[in-house]
Design an enzyme around this catalytic site. Structure first.
Site, PDB file in Angstrom:
ATOM      1  N   ARG A  86     -67.589 -11.087   7.441  1.00 30.56           N
ATOM      2  CA  ARG A  86     -68.518 -10.887   6.788  1.00 30.56           C
ATOM      3  C   ARG A  86     -69.019 -11.820   6.179  1.00 30.56           C
ATOM      4  NH1 ARG A  86     -65.813  -6.131   1.851  1.00 30.56           N
ATOM      5  NH2 ARG A  86     -67.026  -4.735   2.871  1.00 30.56           N
ATOM      6  N   SER A  87     -69.423 -12.718   4.837  1.00 32.86           N
ATOM      7  CA  SER A  87     -70.260 -13.677   4.343  1.00 32.86           C
ATOM      8  C   SER A  87     -69.579 -14.693   5.372  1.00 32.86           C
ATOM      9  CB  SER A  87     -70.564 -13.430   2.955  1.00 32.86           C
ATOM     10  OG  SER A  87     -71.165 -12.027   2.602  1.00 32.86           O
ATOM     11  N   VAL A  88     -68.790 -15.140   5.628  1.00 30.64           N
ATOM     12  CA  VAL A  88     -68.680 -15.949   6.174  1.00 30.64           C
ATOM     13  C   VAL A  88     -69.547 -16.017   7.356  1.00 30.64           C
ATOM     14  CG1 VAL A  88     -66.249 -16.938   8.041  1.00 30.64           C
ATOM     15  CG2 VAL A  88     -65.790 -15.762   6.050  1.00 30.64           C
ATOM     16  N   LYS A  95     -72.881 -16.181   6.604  1.00 36.90           N
ATOM     17  CA  LYS A  95     -73.603 -17.537   6.857  1.00 36.90           C
ATOM     18  C   LYS A  95     -73.836 -18.356   6.755  1.00 36.90           C
ATOM     19  CE  LYS A  95     -75.157 -14.220   2.703  1.00 36.90           C
ATOM     20  NZ  LYS A  95     -73.843 -13.051   2.479  1.00 36.90           N
ATOM     21  N   TYR A 129     -77.498 -14.927  -5.132  1.00 35.65           N
ATOM     22  CA  TYR A 129     -76.848 -14.662  -3.972  1.00 35.65           C
ATOM     23  C   TYR A 129     -77.633 -13.196  -3.003  1.00 35.65           C
ATOM     24  CZ  TYR A 129     -72.699 -13.642  -0.619  1.00 35.65           C
ATOM     25  OH  TYR A 129     -72.022 -14.141   0.120  1.00 35.65           O
TER      26      TYR A 129
END
Length: 407
Positions: free
Chosen positions: A86-88, A90, A176
């Protein structure tokens, strides 16, 4: 007792103990954690099942250690199991833009429209590249959500953002960009380099560093990837007394269909199946990265120093950019106060990392990667059991505290 596989260096035994407790007390299903210190791997652990539902993996899947399936037909987490983080993702996507800046190929203070002319529409002429990385572009939501098919077609997301009017004056505040961050960078990078962001990561980061990390999963690696899924929150007494219920204002923001929070997390509707092979194969640099814990830790280790004689990713000036505060205070989307550098979350109450100088990125549901230049620590944690939290998962935090205690 949980059958934990892997190794820890002398002095880092508390991390193994915390990892075991995550399974015994915090409802962990399958996970891995890795830690580097000063470019040397000191923790490399995995346990549980490769799939959050505990079911058997794809036909022909074998455990890399035992050569067979786990108990009751469940496929165990193997030495090379990877998961959607997931947002890791980014953080790795941000590194692409920072490395392009380091090489003189992109100006962080240039308007995005310099590279992407259609983006200038609807009052976005003064949105700078650094605004994209620091969640200051004012584009966390869309007037019309995309379908799952549109979300992964590589065209609809960037087109919608090019036409979208900002929710606030860009550069004046932060919120965010949960999914839109990915479409913004996925369009910017090929306009600068001629390569997709997934290909750039594969050729310039993953291959030179030997990372099992992908933005856009190749078909021949699909057999290694487990299924993610929701898991129940443990009772407070089993989570070390941590309060798991969000503050009322945060809960209300998620429940209100008209709130910026709800709209930002609902830019794809209905919610996509993140285990769908087509979704995994798509290049979604906000939320679709797939990785091992080992790869996350090694990536972050490489941002702060050399690893096993390999290349160091960030020059000192680039490292300073990554962890210098660009945005801080109440987050228009997450509601709570947050801190961002250029593309990375910074240590703070909403996203606790190792210390004041740490930078990295959590993934909604649990996974986490970060570096702490002050101690030489680089950390990667990957889980298939998704919790409701966005930034400070109790399982990840227990491991971070254990690392701190070992220093």
């Amino acid at each position: 007792m949980t059958d934990v596989q892997g190794t820890v260096a002398d002095g880092f035994e508390p991390v193994r103990d915390a990892f075991e407790r995550n399974f015994e007390q915090r409802g962990e299903r399958g996970a891995a954690v890795a830690v580097y210190r000063d470019g040397r791997k000191v923790v490399d652990l995995w346990a549980g099942t490769r799939d959050a539902d505990g079911g058997p993996g794809p036909a022909g899947t074998r455990d890399a250690d035992s050569g067979g399936p786990g108990p009751s037909g469940a496929s165990p987490w193997a030495v090379d199991t990877a998961q959607t983080v997931r947002s890791v993702t980014k953080g790795v996507a941000a590194a692409v833009v920072l490395l392009l800046h380091q090489r003189g190929q992109i100006d962080l203070d240039a308007p995005v429209g310099t590279y992407w002319p259609a983006f200038k529409a609807a009052g976005k002429e003064r949105v700078l590249v650094r605004h994209l990385l620091s969640h200051r572009a004012g584009l966390p939501a869309l007037d019309r959500p995309l379908t799952p098919a549109e979300a992964i077609d590589g065209v609809s997301g960037p087109a919608a953002l090019a036409a979208q009017a900002p929710a606030w004056q860009p550069g004046t505040d932060h919120g965010y960009h949960a999914q839109t961050y990915g479409w913004l960078l996925a369009e910017l990078v090929p306009r600068v380099t001629g390569r997709s962001i997934g290909r750039w990561v594969a050729e310039e980061i993953a291959r030179p560093l030997g990372l099992d990390f992908w933005i856009g999963l190749p078909a021949d690696e699909a057999h290694r990837v487990g299924r993610i899924g929701p898991v129940d929150e443990p009772p407070p007494v089993q989570s070390g007394g941590l309060t798991l219920r969000p503050r009322r204002s945060v809960a209300e923001a998620y429940q209100d269909p008209g709130s910026l929070t709800r709209r930002a997390f609902g830019v794809i509707a209905p919610l996509p199946d993140e285990n769908d092979p087509a979704y995994r194969a798509a290049e979604l640099p906000a939320s679709g990265g797939i990785s091992t814990a080992r790869a996350l830790a090694r990536f972050y280790a490489s941002t702060i120093g050399a690893v096993d004689g390999g290349p160091r990713l960030f020059a000192p000036a680039t490292l300073t950019l990554a962890r210098t505060e660009e945005s801080a205070g109440p987050d228009r989307v997450l509601v709570v106060p947050t801190r961002y550098g250029l593309g990375f979350m910074l240590h703070g109450p909403a996203a606790p990392l190792l210390g004041p100088g740490s930078f990295g990125h959590p993934g909604r549901g649990g996974s986490l990667g970060f570096a702490d230049p002050d101690t030489g620590i680089a950390f990667g944690y990957v889980t298939n059991g998704l919790r409701t939290g966005v930034t400070a998962d109790p399982r990840a935090q227990a491991l971070v505290r254990a690392v701190r205690s070992a220093l």
